[in-house]
Design an enzyme around this catalytic site. Structure first.
Site, PDB file in Angstrom:
ATOM      1  N   HIS A 174     -11.142  15.750 -16.348  1.00 26.63           N
ATOM      2  CA  HIS A 174     -11.381  15.607 -17.783  1.00 26.63           C
ATOM      3  C   HIS A 174     -10.503  16.565 -18.572  1.00 26.63           C
ATOM      4  O   HIS A 174     -10.129  16.283 -19.707  1.00 26.63           O
ATOM      5  CB  HIS A 174     -12.862  15.844 -18.087  1.00 26.63           C
ATOM      6  N   GLU A 410      -5.694  -4.580  -0.611  1.00 26.30           N
ATOM      7  CA  GLU A 410      -5.552  -3.137  -0.404  1.00 26.30           C
ATOM      8  C   GLU A 410      -5.731  -2.754   1.064  1.00 26.30           C
ATOM      9  O   GLU A 410      -5.644  -1.589   1.415  1.00 26.30           O
ATOM     10  CB  GLU A 410      -6.548  -2.373  -1.274  1.00 26.30           C
ATOM     11  N   ASP A 434      -4.649   2.288  -2.232  1.00 27.95           N
ATOM     12  CA  ASP A 434      -5.317   2.181  -0.937  1.00 27.95           C
ATOM     13  C   ASP A 434      -4.440   1.467   0.086  1.00 27.95           C
ATOM     14  O   ASP A 434      -4.496   1.776   1.277  1.00 27.95           O
ATOM     15  CB  ASP A 434      -6.657   1.453  -1.089  1.00 27.95           C
ATOM     16  N   CYS A 481      -1.987  -3.603  -9.426  1.00 25.46           N
ATOM     17  CA  CYS A 481      -2.815  -2.766 -10.291  1.00 25.46           C
ATOM     18  C   CYS A 481      -2.890  -1.317  -9.808  1.00 25.46           C
ATOM     19  O   CYS A 481      -3.699  -0.549 -10.307  1.00 25.46           O
ATOM     20  CB  CYS A 481      -4.220  -3.344 -10.415  1.00 25.46           C
TER      21      CYS A 481
END
Length: 565
Positions: A174, A410, A434, A481
């Site tokens: 964050h 993946e 992955d 993606c």
């Protein structure tokens, strides 16, 4: 560029003392007061962020943690049961929470442990009777620290700090997200930065390249100034091209989509020029709970995402859960959760929870353009099992048909059997992160072996090419993606291989769009063909850098292979 401001650990000692039974109520009251005060202070920080033009979502997450019943009730119980002071009760409660997060495989969830720690640190300062320690830094300076909270970043930005260097953390923290939101240059994960940098040292922090130069010479300073000027001009060009479609110089269309985790991120993605959401990670609906979300939960979230997408296509990935980050009551421990009962195989093992998700998505899909993506499919048996459950849900709801159904490639087994999968799906989406890890057998977060993680390894390029060939043979589109899609030079390679949809972090879209607009499809295909003949990742990386340098001479090299980090 600016002078270093070295900020050591807070190192606050946590006081521990025993209280009497008569003092329990007062101690619990002291804790509640500190909670309210911390909440009020976070409200003030949110107002600062709004004035600075940043996003307050992270701070709202901090407040949710602060109000979380588990945190508050367990701390109050510690006080009552163990007869300890509020500071120690909070400390022990947070220790328990962070131990759980630390065992989680997914780096995003592991980073959340730091957020809990930051919230607790803020709370402890209030319990100890002081104001939260404002980071010490002059205007124009660069803060060097072990770690900082997102709230610290806000204060630093307000004080005019221009950069941050952290020993800990990563791009999913964050702190990093807040720094990007506020336009602060930041590099995290710089080992021993506190011992290598001295107070007042001149520093250059290149957040884009992940580079820190301490005590730069005249040549490095000159190069930095030139790059800064070029980047400012490039940023202006990208802003102007935001509304233009993604396409090569000779007009080959490439859909540029965004990867999104929360409904609140959809607007920002669209603002960066996303033509839709290529990957919506639904598993965040389970964050903080130990049971399956209801059909209504899923319906409400999907409906909200579709509303915010304003007619653009949204691809919802069904729950990508590991047994380590979502443990069902009574579930057995697994020696290797990454290879265990996770993701689609967990959904198939728990069909009622899976059906609730699918029904919610199907109902929301009546109000927008929705696609469903199945993660971690190992072969056609799993695809057929999932499709059968989806079809049953369609029938139960009395719908005329199902939305487009895709497989996330993946696992190497899915790539190698793409020709079998293609007739039974509507699209593929290659999850490169992955796919690289499982194909090369390397954990990219493991410092001892992550030098082996490389997207241009010949095995990866060949697997992606194989999926594209299978997709073309059956007229099924293939998207990418993973992180490869958001790297402009690698996006060029993917387009050259035949990919026509790329989904990435929304902020990466303008740069990818700009580079694709500089090349013809023929050039991209030539580069991809040369890469397919490379026998090593290092050879392919050099080829990519040569191609990118031809197209964008001012771009800094990013790729290297076979080097230990």
């Amino acid at each position: 560029m600016g002078p270093a401001c070295v900020r050591a650990h807070l190192g606050e000692a946590i006081p521990r003392y025993t209280i009497t039974s008569a003092e329990v109520a007062a101690e619990q009251g002291r804790l509640r007061s500190a909670l309210r005060e911390t909440d009020r202070q976070l409200d003030g920080i949110k107002q600062q962020v709004t004035r600075l033009g940043g996003d307050t979502l992270i701070l709202e997450a901090y407040q949710l943690m602060l109000r979380d019943a588990y945190l508050v009730e367990h701390a109050l119980k510690h006080i009552a049961d163990d007869r300890v002071n509020a500071e120690w009760a909070i400390h022990r409660t947070v220790e328990g929470i962070t131990r759980v997060f630390d065992q989680v495989e997914n780096p995003f969830f592991r980073e959340r442990a730091k957020d809990v720690h930051f919230v607790a640190e803020h709370l402890l300062v209030n319990l100890l009777g002081g104001a939260p320690a404002a980071p010490r830094a002059p205007e124009g300076g660069i803060v060097v620290a072990h770690d900082l909270s997102a709230a610290d970043v806000v204060e630093l930005r307000r004080r005019g700090v221009v950069g941050i260097v952290l020993e800990a953390g990563g791009s999913t923290s964050h702190t990093a997200i807040m720094a990007r939101s506020l336009g602060l240059a930041m590099v995290a994960g710089v080992r021993e930065a506190l011992s290598l940098v001295r107070e007042g040292d001149p520093l250059i922090v290149d957040g884009g390249a992940g580079e820190v130069i301490a005590r730069p010479d005249a040549q490095a300073r000159s190069a930095y100034e030139a790059q800064r000027s070029e980047r400012a001009e490039a940023a202006m060009r990208r802003t102007r091209s935001r509304e233009l479609p993604g396409e090569t110089r000779d007009g080959t269309r490439v859909r540029l989509m965004a990867n999104v985790e929360l409904p609140e991120e959809v607007g920002a993605a669209v603002g960066h020029g996303a033509e839709g959401i290529g990957l919506y990670r639904t598993e965040f609906l389970l964050l903080g709970r130990s049971d399956w979300p209801t059909e209504g939960d899923q319906l409400a979230e999907a409906r909200e995402v579709l509303r915010l997408a304003e007619g653009r296509a949204v691809t919802f990935r069904t729950f990508d859960l590991g047994s380590d980050k979502f443990r069902l009551p009574g579930a057995a421990e697994e020696a290797n959760p990454a290879m265990g009962l996770r993701s689609l195989r967990l959904c198939l093992a728990e069909p009622e929870g899976f059906k609730a998700q699918l029904r919610g998505l199907l109902r929301a899909g009546q109000e927008g353009s929705l696609r469903i993506l199945l993660p971690m499919v190992s072969g056609i048996e799993e695809l057929r099992a999932a499709a059968a459950i989806l079809d049953a849900c369609v029938a139960e709801l009395g719908l005329s048909g199902r939305p487009p159904l895709g497989v996330m490639v993946e696992l190497p087994s899915a790539a190698l059997t793409a020709d079998f999968l293609a007739p039974e799906v509507d699209f593929f989406s290659v999850g490169t992160n992955d796919l690289i890890q499982y194909t090369l057998g390397v954990d990219r977060l493991n410092d001892r072996v992550n030098y082996l993680y490389h997207p241009m390894h010949p095995a990866i390029l060949r697997l992606i090419h194989q999926v594209l060939v299978a997709g073309a043979r059956h007229d099924k589109p293939v998207a990418v993606c993973g992180e490869m899609a958001g790297d402009p030079a690698l996006a060029l390679v993917l387009v050259g291989l035949g990919v026509r949809e790329l989904s990435m972090n929304g902020a990466a879209i303008p740069e990818v769009k700009e580079l694709l607009g500089r090349v013809t499809i023929g050039y991209a295909e030539q580069v991809a063909a040369r890469l397919l003949s490379c026998s090593t990742a290092a050879e392919a990386a050099a080829e990519v850098e040569r191609a990118a340098a031809e197209v964008a001479p001012s771009r800094r090299p990013r790729h290297a292979a076979g080097e230990r980090s």
